[in-house]
Write an enzyme that holds these catalytic residues in place. Structure first.
Site, PDB file in Angstrom:
ATOM      1  N   GLU A 152       0.858  -1.180   0.000  1.00 33.61           N
ATOM      2  CA  GLU A 152       0.000   0.000   0.000  1.00 33.61           C
ATOM      3  C   GLU A 152       0.901   1.239   0.000  1.00 33.61           C
ATOM      4  OE1 GLU A 152      -3.570   1.679   2.942  1.00 33.61           O
ATOM      5  OE2 GLU A 152      -1.936   0.470   3.760  1.00 33.61           O
ATOM      6  N   CYS A 189      -4.589  -3.452   3.618  1.00 32.40           N
ATOM      7  CA  CYS A 189      -4.228  -3.094   4.990  1.00 32.40           C
ATOM      8  C   CYS A 189      -5.389  -3.273   5.983  1.00 32.40           C
ATOM      9  CB  CYS A 189      -3.675  -1.670   5.006  1.00 32.40           C
ATOM     10  SG  CYS A 189      -2.688  -1.273   6.483  1.00 32.40           S
ATOM     11  N   LYS A 212      -9.808   0.969  -1.636  1.00 31.17           N
ATOM     12  CA  LYS A 212      -9.883   0.443  -0.270  1.00 31.17           C
ATOM     13  C   LYS A 212     -11.245   0.753   0.355  1.00 31.17           C
ATOM     14  CE  LYS A 212      -7.168   0.840   4.036  1.00 31.17           C
ATOM     15  NZ  LYS A 212      -6.050   1.629   4.622  1.00 31.17           N
TER      16      LYS A 212
END
Length: 264
Positions: free
Chosen positions: A41, A143, A107
């Protein structure tokens, strides 16, 4: 059997500098016959700086250069970047490019936790994403997504046997232990392989960063659907190439019943 590279590194504040890191990492992974190489990321630019002025669309120069690097080596590149959002924020996007692919996953779960408020500057995504390479279906997560089992089960329902998770994990007491548990737990929840590729700990290379930003701890981890760790890196920059057998995912689901026995 897919051969996948995880390129754990510490990215800089300058996107052009980080393109050099991608070029080096792709060349090294391709030399080991990797078909896919995963970067962390925030590979485009690390957290802790103003993201909006640096964000680019998927057809912009940064992503287009990554696409050309992927095509040059005949490899699929998966890397975190930032794209403009219509509401004036940015999207935390995972670029997937190469082998006829060029798209992004935005995300879904934003890191409004541990004193950090990602949603102040980042707009959430809304749609899970899968893609296929050489007949194998992959899912993508980022993440903080790894704290949410529903996403990984949805990716499995959509056919994924392997989930790639670019990450820039925040440091702090107990955070490494949480990361290790979560990678294995999401693998068990879904029966998928989970390959978490993180930003390296910048302290290992004496890189100055914003101490309030989640700039990485390293410890990229590969777990199969039985929760068995096959590979884990240390804190510093490193490349590892692993062979991943997607058939293990089906065996794990059959054994654990993690999807079939759900009672929602």
């Amino acid at each position: 059997m897919p051969r996948i590279g995880l390129c754990q590194l510490t990215t800089a504040e300058d996107p052009e500098t980080n393109l050099k890191l991608i070029r080096e990492g792709v060349a090294a992974a391709a030399a080991e016959s990797a078909r896919i190489v995963v970067f962390p990321e925030a590979t485009m630019v690390r957290f802790g700086v103003s993201l909006k002025p640096l964000a680019q669309p998927l057809d912009g120069p940064w992503a287009s250069t990554v696409a050309s690097i992927a095509d040059e080596h005949g490899i699929v590149v998966v890397a975190g970047m930032f794209t403009p959002s219509p509401d004036g924020r940015v999207s935390n996007t995972v670029l997937v490019t190469g082998a006829g692919h060029h798209f992004g996953y935005d995300k879904i779960h934003l890191y409004d936790a541990f004193g950090f408020a990602e949603s102040d500057t980042v707009a959430p995504g809304t749609a899970p994403v899968t893609f296929e390479v050489d007949g194998v279906t992959f899912g993508v997560a980022t993440c903080y997504d790894i704290r949410f089992p529903e996403l990984f089960r949805k990716l499995a329902d959509d056919g994924a046997d392997i989930v790639l998770v670019p990450t820039s994990w925040g440091a702090g007491e107990g955070k490494r232990e949480q990361w290790e548990v979560l990678v294995r737990a999401r693998a068990l929840d879904s029966g998928c392989w989970v390959l978490g590729c993180g930003q390296a700990d910048p302290a290992t290379t004496s890189t100055p960063v914003n101490p309030k930003a989640p700039t990485g701890i390293g410890y990229s981890t590969v777990s199969d659907g039985f929760g068995r760790v096959h590979t884990q890196l240390g804190a510093g920059p490193e490349l590892v190439v692993v062979d991943v057998d997607p058939a293990i995912s089906g065996k794990a689901r059959a054994a654990t019943g993690a999807l079939a026995n759900r009672r929602l």
